[in-house]
Design a protein around this motif. Structure first.
Motif, PDB file in Angstrom:
ATOM      1  N   ILE A  19       7.719  -3.359 -11.444  1.00 54.15           N
ATOM      2  CA  ILE A  19       6.897  -3.805 -10.302  1.00 54.15           C
ATOM      3  C   ILE A  19       5.689  -4.546 -10.839  1.00 54.15           C
ATOM      4  O   ILE A  19       4.939  -4.019 -11.667  1.00 54.15           O
ATOM      5  N   TYR A  20       5.520  -5.762 -10.377  1.00 57.65           N
ATOM      6  CA  TYR A  20       4.343  -6.574 -10.723  1.00 57.65           C
ATOM      7  C   TYR A  20       3.642  -6.908  -9.398  1.00 57.65           C
ATOM      8  O   TYR A  20       3.948  -7.883  -8.740  1.00 57.65           O
ATOM      9  N   ASN A  21       2.723  -6.024  -9.020  1.00 57.21           N
ATOM     10  CA  ASN A  21       2.092  -6.092  -7.701  1.00 57.21           C
ATOM     11  C   ASN A  21       0.724  -6.755  -7.818  1.00 57.21           C
ATOM     12  O   ASN A  21      -0.232  -6.163  -8.326  1.00 57.21           O
ATOM     13  N   THR A  22       0.624  -8.002  -7.367  1.00 54.39           N
ATOM     14  CA  THR A  22      -0.653  -8.729  -7.386  1.00 54.39           C
ATOM     15  C   THR A  22      -1.364  -8.547  -6.056  1.00 54.39           C
ATOM     16  O   THR A  22      -0.930  -7.793  -5.189  1.00 54.39           O
ATOM     17  N   GLU A  23      -2.486  -9.251  -5.895  1.00 56.06           N
ATOM     18  CA  GLU A  23      -3.226  -9.172  -4.646  1.00 56.06           C
ATOM     19  C   GLU A  23      -2.402  -9.749  -3.503  1.00 56.06           C
ATOM     20  O   GLU A  23      -1.702 -10.753  -3.666  1.00 56.06           O
ATOM     21  N   ALA A  24      -2.492  -9.110  -2.339  1.00 55.19           N
ATOM     22  CA  ALA A  24      -1.738  -9.563  -1.161  1.00 55.19           C
ATOM     23  C   ALA A  24      -2.652  -9.517   0.061  1.00 55.19           C
ATOM     24  O   ALA A  24      -3.407  -8.560   0.253  1.00 55.19           O
ATOM     25  N   ILE A  25      -2.598 -10.568   0.865  1.00 49.32           N
ATOM     26  CA  ILE A  25      -3.384 -10.637   2.092  1.00 49.32           C
ATOM     27  C   ILE A  25      -2.512 -11.195   3.194  1.00 49.32           C
ATOM     28  O   ILE A  25      -1.474 -11.821   2.941  1.00 49.32           O
ATOM     29  N   ASN A  26      -2.963 -10.981   4.439  1.00 49.93           N
ATOM     30  CA  ASN A  26      -2.251 -11.553   5.578  1.00 49.93           C
ATOM     31  C   ASN A  26      -2.519 -13.052   5.682  1.00 49.93           C
ATOM     32  O   ASN A  26      -3.541 -13.555   5.194  1.00 49.93           O
ATOM     33  N   SER A  27      -1.644 -13.752   6.327  1.00 50.50           N
ATOM     34  CA  SER A  27      -1.866 -15.181   6.572  1.00 50.50           C
ATOM     35  C   SER A  27      -3.059 -15.350   7.511  1.00 50.50           C
ATOM     36  O   SER A  27      -3.155 -14.677   8.536  1.00 50.50           O
ATOM     37  N   GLY A  28      -3.973 -16.243   7.144  1.00 50.54           N
ATOM     38  CA  GLY A  28      -5.148 -16.486   7.974  1.00 50.54           C
ATOM     39  C   GLY A  28      -6.228 -15.438   7.864  1.00 50.54           C
ATOM     40  O   GLY A  28      -7.197 -15.460   8.634  1.00 50.54           O
ATOM     41  N   MET A  29      -6.125 -14.504   6.931  1.00 43.92           N
ATOM     42  CA  MET A  29      -7.167 -13.477   6.759  1.00 43.92           C
ATOM     43  C   MET A  29      -8.414 -14.123   6.179  1.00 43.92           C
ATOM     44  O   MET A  29      -8.341 -14.943   5.270  1.00 43.92           O
ATOM     45  N   GLU A  30      -9.574 -13.770   6.748  1.00 44.76           N
ATOM     46  CA  GLU A  30     -10.832 -14.384   6.333  1.00 44.76           C
ATOM     47  C   GLU A  30     -11.817 -13.310   5.888  1.00 44.76           C
ATOM     48  O   GLU A  30     -11.994 -12.296   6.561  1.00 44.76           O
ATOM     49  N   PHE A  31     -12.483 -13.562   4.736  1.00 46.18           N
ATOM     50  CA  PHE A  31     -13.495 -12.667   4.182  1.00 46.18           C
ATOM     51  C   PHE A  31     -14.772 -13.461   3.926  1.00 46.18           C
ATOM     52  O   PHE A  31     -14.797 -14.682   4.011  1.00 46.18           O
ATOM     53  N   THR A  32     -15.828 -12.713   3.615  1.00 47.11           N
ATOM     54  CA  THR A  32     -17.034 -13.351   3.100  1.00 47.11           C
ATOM     55  C   THR A  32     -16.786 -13.785   1.659  1.00 47.11           C
ATOM     56  O   THR A  32     -15.762 -13.469   1.060  1.00 47.11           O
ATOM     57  N   GLU A  33     -17.755 -14.525   1.087  1.00 49.14           N
ATOM     58  CA  GLU A  33     -17.570 -15.033  -0.267  1.00 49.14           C
ATOM     59  C   GLU A  33     -17.416 -13.925  -1.300  1.00 49.14           C
ATOM     60  O   GLU A  33     -16.713 -14.098  -2.304  1.00 49.14           O
ATOM     61  N   ASP A  34     -18.063 -12.775  -1.068  1.00 45.27           N
ATOM     62  CA  ASP A  34     -17.942 -11.672  -2.022  1.00 45.27           C
ATOM     63  C   ASP A  34     -16.771 -10.742  -1.697  1.00 45.27           C
ATOM     64  O   ASP A  34     -16.590  -9.712  -2.325  1.00 45.27           O
ATOM     65  N   TRP A  35     -15.966 -11.083  -0.704  1.00 43.09           N
ATOM     66  CA  TRP A  35     -14.785 -10.312  -0.324  1.00 43.09           C
ATOM     67  C   TRP A  35     -15.116  -8.867   0.063  1.00 43.09           C
ATOM     68  O   TRP A  35     -14.333  -7.948  -0.135  1.00 43.09           O
ATOM     69  N   LYS A  36     -16.302  -8.670   0.658  1.00 44.36           N
ATOM     70  CA  LYS A  36     -16.700  -7.330   1.061  1.00 44.36           C
ATOM     71  C   LYS A  36     -16.665  -7.137   2.570  1.00 44.36           C
ATOM     72  O   LYS A  36     -16.606  -5.995   3.035  1.00 44.36           O
ATOM     73  N   VAL A  63       2.825 -11.688   5.110  1.00 41.72           N
ATOM     74  CA  VAL A  63       1.886 -11.330   4.054  1.00 41.72           C
ATOM     75  C   VAL A  63       2.036 -12.307   2.889  1.00 41.72           C
ATOM     76  O   VAL A  63       3.148 -12.637   2.483  1.00 41.72           O
ATOM     77  N   LEU A  64       0.901 -12.774   2.376  1.00 43.44           N
ATOM     78  CA  LEU A  64       0.897 -13.710   1.255  1.00 43.44           C
ATOM     79  C   LEU A  64       0.522 -12.963  -0.020  1.00 43.44           C
ATOM     80  O   LEU A  64      -0.463 -12.222  -0.051  1.00 43.44           O
ATOM     81  N   ALA A  65       1.327 -13.144  -1.055  1.00 41.11           N
ATOM     82  CA  ALA A  65       1.067 -12.513  -2.350  1.00 41.11           C
ATOM     83  C   ALA A  65       0.565 -13.559  -3.328  1.00 41.11           C
ATOM     84  O   ALA A  65       1.071 -14.680  -3.384  1.00 41.11           O
ATOM     85  N   ARG A  66      -0.434 -13.175  -4.117  1.00 40.96           N
ATOM     86  CA  ARG A  66      -0.973 -14.080  -5.129  1.00 40.96           C
ATOM     87  C   ARG A  66       0.025 -14.230  -6.285  1.00 40.96           C
ATOM     88  O   ARG A  66       0.580 -13.248  -6.776  1.00 40.96           O
ATOM     89  N   THR A  67       0.264 -15.466  -6.681  1.00 37.74           N
ATOM     90  CA  THR A  67       1.149 -15.694  -7.822  1.00 37.74           C
ATOM     91  C   THR A  67       0.421 -15.347  -9.119  1.00 37.74           C
ATOM     92  O   THR A  67      -0.815 -15.386  -9.191  1.00 37.74           O
ATOM     93  N   GLY A  68       1.191 -14.997 -10.124  1.00 48.44           N
ATOM     94  CA  GLY A  68       0.583 -14.622 -11.388  1.00 48.44           C
ATOM     95  C   GLY A  68       1.589 -14.696 -12.518  1.00 48.44           C
ATOM     96  O   GLY A  68       2.811 -14.796 -12.302  1.00 48.44           O
ATOM     97  N   THR A  69       1.062 -14.623 -13.701  1.00 50.69           N
ATOM     98  CA  THR A  69       1.898 -14.634 -14.903  1.00 50.69           C
ATOM     99  C   THR A  69       1.661 -13.338 -15.667  1.00 50.69           C
ATOM    100  O   THR A  69       0.511 -12.972 -15.943  1.00 50.69           O
ATOM    101  N   LEU A  70       2.757 -12.655 -15.984  1.00 52.62           N
ATOM    102  CA  LEU A  70       2.684 -11.362 -16.662  1.00 52.62           C
ATOM    103  C   LEU A  70       3.417 -11.458 -18.002  1.00 52.62           C
ATOM    104  O   LEU A  70       4.544 -11.959 -18.077  1.00 52.62           O
ATOM    105  N   ARG A  71       2.763 -10.959 -19.029  1.00 53.33           N
ATOM    106  CA  ARG A  71       3.401 -10.834 -20.341  1.00 53.33           C
ATOM    107  C   ARG A  71       3.321  -9.378 -20.754  1.00 53.33           C
ATOM    108  O   ARG A  71       2.232  -8.826 -20.939  1.00 53.33           O
ATOM    109  N   ALA A  72       4.492  -8.743 -20.827  1.00 51.31           N
ATOM    110  CA  ALA A  72       4.547  -7.306 -21.086  1.00 51.31           C
ATOM    111  C   ALA A  72       5.716  -6.996 -22.003  1.00 51.31           C
ATOM    112  O   ALA A  72       6.579  -7.841 -22.285  1.00 51.31           O
TER     113      ALA A  72
END
Length: 294
Positions: A204-221, A231-240
């Motif tokens: 399992i390579y679980n990156t950050e995931a958010i809903n489509s159109g989800m809005e946060f402040t700049e600090d994500w708080k 749900v949109l998942a952030r793409t990433g590169t894993l070396r393991a």
């Protein structure tokens, strides 16, 4: 003999002649001269006393009036303060009720949206069952509803190894060398054996995931908008690297329905599988689930 009526002047003149010619009344004049100043002094003292008494009474009356006015004003201000305090408590209670109402409406809205999303997910993304002898693990709807990573049901499921963060995580069987973003990496045997003896492993390579159109402040708080599906998942590169038994191993990207989407390259260096995943390069979209088997 002829008589005439005396006048005031003639009487006064007569009395003056008698005063010069006679010594009667001398004591009365002296008494009058002494008594008159004493009388005037007494009358003056009495008058001054009356003036002072009237002034004192007037001052007392003015003080009483001022005191009465102060008492009335103080009572008036006390009543105003009581009314202001009551109004303040009313406003505070009103704000509490307003917040309670807003929270109640928000909770109802969230619950209704959750029910809608839950029903839609169950209709459009029903759970799949990949059959392994004696073992079943589900992916799809059950992932979103019950567990943020993977719900594994059945018997003989090994305890997964998890690594959180970006890089430099070394566990007993799993070593994460690098990841382009924050992610959770986990491996678990699904054939009832330990990772060192298993022939079928879920990665399992679980990156950050958010809903489509989800809005946060700049600090994500602070969340401004919860967004919507999908749900949109952030793409990433894993070396393991994973320690596995010797053999010919294959790596597959799994869909949320449990099907094998595509085979990915993997290198076996004497029982240690070197894995390089780039979820942005997957042909059929991002997925957090991968299968290792031999």
């Amino acid at each position: 003999m002829k008589y005439t009526n005396p006048t005031v002047f003639t009487i006064f003149c007569g009395k003056c002649r008698e005063l010069f010619s006679d010594s009667k009344g001398a004591a009365a004049a002296i008494t009058l001269a002494f008594v008159m100043p004493v009388y005037l002094l007494v009358i003056g003292i009495y008058g001054i006393g009356e003036i002072v008494r009237n002034k004192i009474e007037l001052q007392n009356a003015a003080d009483a009036a001022a005191y009465s006015a102060s008492v009335v004003q103080a009572d008036y201000l006390s009543r105003i303060a009581t009314v202001n305090k009551a109004m303040a408590w009313t406003y505070v209670d009103l704000q509490k009720r307003s917040l309670d109402l807003a929270m109640d409406v928000f909770c109802k809205y969230v619950f209704i949206q959750f029910q809608k999303d839950f029903n839609m997910v169950r209709q459009k993304n029903s759970p799949c069952h990949m059959h392994v002898p004696g073992v079943h693990y589900n992916c799809g709807t059950d992932i979103a509803v019950f567990d943020p990573l993977l719900l594994i049901a059945g018997t003989g499921v090994g305890i997964p190894e998890l690594a959180n963060g970006k890089s430099g995580k070394r566990l007993k069987c799993l070593t994460v060398f690098s990841s382009t973003g924050h992610a959770t990496v986990a491996v678990s045997a699904v054939d009832g054996k330990s990772l060192q003896e298993s022939t079928r492993i879920v990665l399992i390579y679980n990156t950050e995931a958010i809903n489509s159109g989800m809005e946060f402040t700049e600090d994500w708080k602070v969340l401004h908008s919860p967004g919507r599906l999908p749900v949109l998942a952030r793409t990433g590169t894993l070396r393991a690297e994973i320690a596995v038994p010797h053999g010919e191993w294959r790596l597959y990207a799994l869909g949320l329905d449990g099907s094998r989407r595509e085979e990915l390259p993997v290198e076996n260096h004497g029982g240690r599988l070197s894995i390089l995943l780039d979820t942005a390069a997957l042909k059929k979209g991002v997925t957090p689930f991968f299968e290792l088997c031999r």
